[in-house]
Design a protein around this motif. Structure first.
Motif, mmCIF file in Angstrom:
data_model
loop_
_atom_site.group_PDB
_atom_site.id
_atom_site.type_symbol
_atom_site.label_atom_id
_atom_site.label_comp_id
_atom_site.label_asym_id
_atom_site.label_seq_id
_atom_site.Cartn_x
_atom_site.Cartn_y
_atom_site.Cartn_z
ATOM 1 N N GLU A 86 1.667 57.442 47.147
ATOM 2 C CA GLU A 86 2.901 57.439 47.953
ATOM 3 C C GLU A 86 3.433 56.020 48.164
ATOM 4 O O GLU A 86 4.475 55.838 48.773
ATOM 5 C CB GLU A 86 2.656 58.041 49.349
ATOM 6 C CG GLU A 86 2.254 59.500 49.379
ATOM 7 C CD GLU A 86 0.770 59.704 49.063
ATOM 8 O OE1 GLU A 86 -0.060 58.918 49.573
ATOM 9 O OE2 GLU A 86 0.448 60.633 48.301
ATOM 10 N N GLN A 87 2.679 55.015 47.721
ATOM 11 C CA GLN A 87 3.100 53.626 47.940
ATOM 12 C C GLN A 87 3.008 52.834 46.645
ATOM 13 O O GLN A 87 1.927 52.499 46.168
ATOM 14 C CB GLN A 87 2.213 52.966 49.015
ATOM 15 C CG GLN A 87 2.474 51.482 49.241
ATOM 16 C CD GLN A 87 3.740 51.169 50.020
ATOM 17 O OE1 GLN A 87 3.801 51.391 51.216
ATOM 18 N NE2 GLN A 87 4.765 50.667 49.335
ATOM 19 N N TYR A 88 4.174 52.568 46.049
ATOM 20 C CA TYR A 88 4.251 51.784 44.831
ATOM 21 C C TYR A 88 4.834 50.412 45.176
ATOM 22 O O TYR A 88 5.029 50.091 46.343
ATOM 23 C CB TYR A 88 5.112 52.504 43.785
ATOM 24 C CG TYR A 88 4.551 53.842 43.338
ATOM 25 C CD1 TYR A 88 3.180 54.050 43.235
ATOM 26 C CD2 TYR A 88 5.405 54.904 42.998
ATOM 27 C CE1 TYR A 88 2.667 55.273 42.811
ATOM 28 C CE2 TYR A 88 4.893 56.127 42.574
ATOM 29 C CZ TYR A 88 3.524 56.315 42.490
ATOM 30 O OH TYR A 88 3.026 57.523 42.066
ATOM 31 N N SER A 89 5.109 49.622 44.152
ATOM 32 C CA SER A 89 5.657 48.297 44.452
ATOM 33 C C SER A 89 6.480 47.763 43.295
ATOM 34 O O SER A 89 6.448 48.291 42.178
ATOM 35 C CB SER A 89 4.519 47.312 44.742
ATOM 36 O OG SER A 89 3.800 47.027 43.557
ATOM 37 N N LEU A 90 7.211 46.710 43.573
ATOM 38 C CA LEU A 90 7.824 45.907 42.517
ATOM 39 C C LEU A 90 7.844 44.468 42.980
ATOM 40 O O LEU A 90 7.817 44.186 44.178
ATOM 41 C CB LEU A 90 9.238 46.390 42.178
ATOM 42 C CG LEU A 90 10.350 46.112 43.183
ATOM 43 C CD1 LEU A 90 11.692 46.044 42.447
ATOM 44 C CD2 LEU A 90 10.424 47.215 44.214
ATOM 45 N N ILE A 91 7.840 43.550 42.024
ATOM 46 C CA ILE A 91 7.949 42.133 42.353
ATOM 47 C C ILE A 91 9.435 41.816 42.504
ATOM 48 O O ILE A 91 10.245 42.130 41.630
ATOM 49 C CB ILE A 91 7.329 41.258 41.237
ATOM 50 C CG1 ILE A 91 5.835 41.585 41.048
ATOM 51 C CG2 ILE A 91 7.545 39.782 41.545
ATOM 52 C CD1 ILE A 91 4.898 41.100 42.137
ATOM 53 N N GLU A 132 14.987 57.984 42.799
ATOM 54 C CA GLU A 132 14.788 59.392 43.135
ATOM 55 C C GLU A 132 13.540 59.592 44.002
ATOM 56 O O GLU A 132 13.550 60.374 44.955
ATOM 57 C CB GLU A 132 14.700 60.243 41.861
ATOM 58 C CG GLU A 132 14.705 61.726 42.196
ATOM 59 C CD GLU A 132 15.150 62.633 41.053
ATOM 60 O OE1 GLU A 132 14.713 63.785 41.045
ATOM 61 O OE2 GLU A 132 15.931 62.187 40.185
ATOM 62 N N LEU A 133 12.454 58.871 43.696
ATOM 63 C CA LEU A 133 11.223 58.991 44.498
ATOM 64 C C LEU A 133 11.457 58.528 45.937
ATOM 65 O O LEU A 133 10.921 59.107 46.882
ATOM 66 C CB LEU A 133 10.088 58.180 43.866
ATOM 67 C CG LEU A 133 9.564 58.681 42.508
ATOM 68 C CD1 LEU A 133 8.513 57.720 41.960
ATOM 69 C CD2 LEU A 133 8.986 60.094 42.613
ATOM 70 N N ILE A 134 12.270 57.490 46.093
ATOM 71 C CA ILE A 134 12.591 56.994 47.442
ATOM 72 C C ILE A 134 13.462 58.017 48.170
ATOM 73 O O ILE A 134 13.185 58.390 49.310
ATOM 74 C CB ILE A 134 13.324 55.629 47.367
ATOM 75 C CG1 ILE A 134 12.364 54.536 46.877
ATOM 76 C CG2 ILE A 134 13.900 55.241 48.731
ATOM 77 C CD1 ILE A 134 13.054 53.245 46.447
ATOM 78 N N LYS A 135 14.501 58.503 47.475
ATOM 79 C CA LYS A 135 15.454 59.425 48.122
ATOM 80 C C LYS A 135 14.799 60.740 48.528
ATOM 81 O O LYS A 135 15.127 61.310 49.560
ATOM 82 C CB LYS A 135 16.652 59.670 47.197
ATOM 83 C CG LYS A 135 17.577 58.468 47.112
ATOM 84 C CD LYS A 135 18.964 58.838 46.587
ATOM 85 C CE LYS A 135 19.940 57.690 46.803
ATOM 86 N NZ LYS A 135 19.823 56.651 45.767
ATOM 87 N N ASN A 136 13.855 61.258 47.686
ATOM 88 C CA ASN A 136 13.249 62.541 48.064
ATOM 89 C C ASN A 136 11.964 62.382 48.885
ATOM 90 O O ASN A 136 11.260 63.348 49.155
ATOM 91 C CB ASN A 136 13.053 63.455 46.839
ATOM 92 C CG ASN A 136 12.053 62.910 45.843
ATOM 93 O OD1 ASN A 136 11.165 62.135 46.202
ATOM 94 N ND2 ASN A 136 12.184 63.308 44.583
ATOM 95 N N SER A 187 7.285 55.306 48.547
ATOM 96 C CA SER A 187 8.061 54.119 48.895
ATOM 97 C C SER A 187 7.655 52.982 47.957
ATOM 98 O O SER A 187 6.592 53.030 47.333
ATOM 99 C CB SER A 187 7.832 53.732 50.358
ATOM 100 O OG SER A 187 6.459 53.598 50.612
ATOM 101 N N PHE A 188 8.506 51.990 47.867
ATOM 102 C CA PHE A 188 8.283 50.852 46.970
ATOM 103 C C PHE A 188 8.315 49.562 47.783
ATOM 104 O O PHE A 188 9.347 49.181 48.310
ATOM 105 C CB PHE A 188 9.379 50.800 45.887
ATOM 106 C CG PHE A 188 9.180 51.791 44.792
ATOM 107 C CD1 PHE A 188 8.651 51.418 43.567
ATOM 108 C CD2 PHE A 188 9.514 53.131 44.989
ATOM 109 C CE1 PHE A 188 8.453 52.349 42.557
ATOM 110 C CE2 PHE A 188 9.319 54.073 43.979
ATOM 111 C CZ PHE A 188 8.789 53.680 42.763
ATOM 112 N N LYS A 189 7.161 48.923 47.877
ATOM 113 C CA LYS A 189 7.078 47.644 48.578
ATOM 114 C C LYS A 189 7.657 46.556 47.677
ATOM 115 O O LYS A 189 7.268 46.446 46.511
ATOM 116 C CB LYS A 189 5.607 47.346 48.897
ATOM 117 C CG LYS A 189 5.392 46.030 49.616
ATOM 118 C CD LYS A 189 3.901 45.777 49.852
ATOM 119 C CE LYS A 189 3.692 44.457 50.561
ATOM 120 N NZ LYS A 189 2.253 44.206 50.807
#
Length: 299
Positions: free
Chosen positions: A143-148, A250-254, A258-260
């Motif tokens: 449920e918790q992904y990320s991007l730089i 789409e993952l954030i909206k539904n 979340s993406f840190k």
């Protein structure tokens, strides 16, 4: 379990005019990918997976296997036009594959551990790999992904406009949305982008995605249904591409994940235009001179 680095190297390098993934930029002909792999091994990644077109496999292996043998595990993922593995029983005529998120999906049977995705032709810097490795080792979940997140003013070319995924970040440091701006450029020292509304200014420290994402293997199951829908909607549009930001959005909206946004002050550099090459060479040369990298990376 050590995380895996998944390198997107199946692109055709159309704007650059040659197979830039294997072009030499370092003092001993090192490619940009060499520096990424070097930083990733140092940061604690345990496996390097190359996503390539099958016809490039021999060229890639000849270039990378001799250097990496005994240093890190390697793996090759082939991105193709075949839709049957995704349960789509049709053939769609295309001149290039289905985009970055489709490339990631191609690795679904070969990756079983937390992983990150990068572009082959982008220089990200050690700080980014270290921060991502730490995230993938201690924080990542389904449920918790990320991007730089890079500062936009540290990612532009002096030789023309570029596309950038501009991130809107909330007070917790998570991405709220990502907007693809296709024409971003410097003008009189400031940063602007053009869209249907005209010319708009951006703050120099606006966070942008340079396609450096952190996931668990759950993203394969999460994104596969999206890809099927995408193909149905775009089978008559040969230029449509299924990009990672579409999946993230789409993952954030539904509410699935979340993406840190992990900030880095590193300067990103890459080769969009031929004229960028000497700048990348000079930047790498400077990093060798100041001791960030050894003169001969794999000696």
């Amino acid at each position: 379990m050590k995380p895996t680095l998944l390198i997107l190297a199946a692109g055709m390098a159309s704007r650059y005019g040659s197979m830039k993934q294997v072009d030499g930029f370092g003092p001993n002909g090192e490619t940009i990918i060499d520096y990424s792999i070097y930083d990733a091994i140092k940061a604690g990644f345990g496996k390097i997976s190359f996503i390539i077109r099958e016809e490039f496999a021999e060229a890639f292996k000849a270039k990378f296997e001799p250097k990496l043998q005994g240093r890190v595990e390697t793996d090759y993922v082939f991105q193709s036009y075949d839709l049957k593995p995704f349960g789509i029983d049709k053939e769609v005529e295309r001149s290039k594959p289905w985009g970055t998120a489709h490339a990631v999906l191609a690795a679904r049977n070969q990756i079983n551990e937390p992983f990150c995705v990068i572009n082959a032709d982008d220089f990200y810097g050690y700080d980014a790999f270290k921060k991502m490795a730490d995230f993938l080792t201690s924080e990542v979940s389904d449920e918790q992904y990320s991007l730089i997140g890079y500062q936009i003013d540290k990612t532009l070319s002096d030789y023309g406009s570029v596309s950038r995924g501009v991130c809107k970040v909330d007070e917790k440091g998570n991405m709220v949305e990502i907007n693809e701006r296709t024409e971003v450029y410097f003008k009189d020292g400031d940063v602007f982008y053009k869209d249907a509304t005209g010319e708009n200014q951006l703050a120099p420290d606006t966070r942008v995605s340079m396609n450096f994402w952190g996931f668990t293997p759950a993203v394969f199951k999460q994104s596969e249904p999206m890809f099927k829908k995408f193909v149905e909607a775009n089978e008559t549009n040969p230029k449509a591409e299924f990009f990672i930001p579409l999946v993230a959005d789409e993952l954030i909206k539904n509410g699935t994940a979340s993406f840190k946004v992990i900030p880095t002050a590193n300067k990103w550099f890459g080769v969009t235009y031929k004229e960028d090459k000497p700048i990348v060479q000079a930047s790498i040369s400077e990093l060798v001179q100041n001791g960030t990298y050894p003169e001969n990376l794999w000696a």
